[in-house]
Design an enzyme around this catalytic site. Sequence first.
Site, PDB file in Angstrom:
ATOM      1  N   ASP A  53       0.814  -1.212   0.000  1.00  0.00           N
ATOM      2  CA  ASP A  53       0.000   0.000   0.000  1.00  0.00           C
ATOM      3  C   ASP A  53       0.850   1.265   0.000  1.00  0.00           C
ATOM      4  O   ASP A  53       2.069   1.220   0.167  1.00  0.00           O
ATOM      5  CB  ASP A  53      -0.907   0.021   1.231  1.00  0.00           C
ATOM      6  CG  ASP A  53      -2.126  -0.866   1.074  1.00  0.00           C
ATOM      7  OD1 ASP A  53      -2.420  -1.270  -0.067  1.00  0.00           O
ATOM      8  OD2 ASP A  53      -2.783  -1.150   2.085  1.00  0.00           O
ATOM      9  N   TYR A 111       7.357 -10.154   6.912  1.00  0.00           N
ATOM     10  CA  TYR A 111       7.103  -8.728   7.101  1.00  0.00           C
ATOM     11  C   TYR A 111       7.695  -8.292   8.434  1.00  0.00           C
ATOM     12  O   TYR A 111       7.708  -9.055   9.405  1.00  0.00           O
ATOM     13  CB  TYR A 111       5.600  -8.435   7.118  1.00  0.00           C
ATOM     14  CG  TYR A 111       4.964  -8.319   5.759  1.00  0.00           C
ATOM     15  CD1 TYR A 111       4.945  -7.098   5.078  1.00  0.00           C
ATOM     16  CD2 TYR A 111       4.375  -9.424   5.149  1.00  0.00           C
ATOM     17  CE1 TYR A 111       4.354  -6.988   3.832  1.00  0.00           C
ATOM     18  CE2 TYR A 111       3.783  -9.323   3.903  1.00  0.00           C
ATOM     19  CZ  TYR A 111       3.774  -8.103   3.255  1.00  0.00           C
ATOM     20  OH  TYR A 111       3.190  -7.999   2.015  1.00  0.00           O
TER      21      TYR A 111
END
Length: 246
Positions: A53, A111
């Site tokens: 994003d 992540y």
Amino acid sequence: MRRIKCTIAYDGTNFAGYQIQQQKRTVQGELERALSIIHKGQFVRVYASGRTDATVHAYGQVIHFDTPLTIPDERWPKALNALLPDDVIVKEASEVPSSFHARFSVKKKEYRYRVWIGEKNVFLRHYVYHHPYDVSVPAMNEALRYLIGTHDFTSFCSAKTEVDDKVRTIYEAEVVQEGEELIFRLVGNGFLYNMVRIIVGTVLEVGRGERCAEEIKTILEQKNRSVAGKTAPGHGLYLWHVSYDN
């Protein structure tokens, strides 16, 4: 045609995200622009391990593209970096079999999420989530252990998630403190939209003593986004590493 796999890094601060969008600056757009120049105006489609994003960073995003050019593997990073902006870099490149796909061949993704618990630091404002509260790292690690394994993560993904199957497997989940920084690390076979950010936002509530660690188990069972915590902001998130079979 040759298939080239690249590992890239980018600072997501000034991007509208990875995926191409009309009238907006994206990482994919910059990569395809550079490749078009190298291919003398011919369009080259780039495929990535997944989308990130706006404001989300990547240390180890993986892409692939097909090319008729005979440029040696070791020269691709230099050729692309000469044409890319300063906030995107190609770290390495190698030719791979045509059966390889940056997205569909993924086995694991890692992540990391960075949280700053000290005084506000103007130089880190785009790279860490400022969260100036006392937190219990042991309590947060206890909460994260409930996420390890195969679960339906409906409660930990955005209501905008388009996929029907929300079952994912988390292999590793931990948070460590380094000075005034907390580093969350999650490794899984895949992640849903906003999943890492919602996990971080919820586990920070455990760290502050607003929830008990065992609530994570209940949140998973309820399969309801509204029972989990807030979504942590994008600028603390990093796509750190993508793993494939050798």
